[in-house]
Design an enzyme around this catalytic site. Sequence first.
Site, PDB file in Angstrom:
ATOM      1  N   GLY A 219       1.382   0.488   8.193  1.00 58.45           N
ATOM      2  CA  GLY A 219       0.234  -0.163   8.789  1.00 58.45           C
ATOM      3  C   GLY A 219       0.649  -1.339   9.653  1.00 58.45           C
ATOM      4  O   GLY A 219       1.289  -1.184  10.677  1.00 58.45           O
TER       5      GLY A 219
ATOM      6  N   GLU B 170      -4.931  -4.258   7.680  1.00 56.16           N
ATOM      7  CA  GLU B 170      -5.513  -5.469   8.252  1.00 56.16           C
ATOM      8  C   GLU B 170      -6.776  -5.128   9.061  1.00 56.16           C
ATOM      9  O   GLU B 170      -6.690  -4.903  10.248  1.00 56.16           O
ATOM     10  CB  GLU B 170      -4.481  -6.184   9.119  1.00 56.16           C
TER      11      GLU B 170
END
Length: 409
Positions: free
Chosen positions: A140, A183
């Site tokens: 990620g 996020e």
Amino acid sequence: MRFRHRVAAGLAALLLPLAGLVGLAGPAQATVAPRAAADSPVKLGYFTEWGIYGRDYNVKNLVTSGSAAKITHINYAFGNVTDGKCAIGDSYADYDKAFTADQSVSGVADTWDQPLRGNFNQLRELKAKYPNLKVIWSFGGWSWSGGFAQAAADPAAFADSCYNLVEDPRWADVFDGIDIDWEYPNACGLSCDTSGAAAYKNLMAALRARFGTGDLVTAAVTADGTPGGKIEAADYAGAAPYVDWYNVMTYDFFGAWDAQGPTAPHSPLTSYPGIPKEGWTTADAIAKYRSLGVPASKLLLGIGFYGRGWTGVTQDAPGGTATGAAAGTYEQGVEDYKVLKTSCPATGVVAGTAYARCGTDWWSYDTPATIGLKTAWARSQGLGGAFFWEFSGDTGDGELVSALSGGLG
């Protein structure tokens, strides 16, 4: 002495100067036993796959700097998340690039017919030299978090894809687990996610069920401790039993995205008079997680090995106005510690973070001294350790890693 045992009496004296500076619903999950926190302090650093390009920072640098001997874990950043699955981020850097003898950990050049090359093979060689070192593959990050919403729609399928990739026979011995850097779940980062508060817990539970008890499952998480902020947007407490620890990203609170300022330390440990936004501190983030039920022993303190800065500044102290981002080697408003320590030496400390004005540029960053303050605070809070972003920002002899490792004991 165990990290979470009683702190020595001298700690109070160490922290006194700092004090003076600062004023659900979801699908049923497989039953998995709660995961206990580590018994000794975690000392973790991020290694970026792209660092081997412009930065010319190779796995071998962890050896020559002395850093590999002073840490316990490496997060390899990043794998991608796409089509609801874990995916390779950069195949050339990860497992194809041939390193020359002088670039390699072993001192032996890669060959064209070698089964595994790239960073993965270099990490394998590093682990051969430091057999107690653990390597975790992180997926990620800021740029590649957009894929998590689709992944959260089918957590079991996502977990299965991640397990198959991390445990690929070509490099299964390299990695000791998986890290998720989303996020942000049910909140906005580079893009916005509306998967719901339960999605995060469901995802982490599925990963733990698939990876079992033998592998590490960790996550990088928001440090937004403001009322109604990102920490409250997802069920981090509910997910905590499934993870070994959370890397709380306690940096980047303030920066030159606010071009006119006010200047402020990007990684304040505590609040201070004049802070631009209350609640944007390390202490507030940690307190928020603890208040929601996340054990302190599963929280790691985050430290940046870089500074953030503005230009057009005339005031030495924090709180000054600016005209924009200071020039940086790779990115405007950002510079490595190894550069700042000589180009703009620290002249003050606010909220546990160093700062300096050099000409019209104003920078804040952590130094060995402020890392000492922060790790002492982490010990006093019973945290599970600390981590940093990222190795290449340190000096050639690893002085920040030394400060972090020594401060944690």
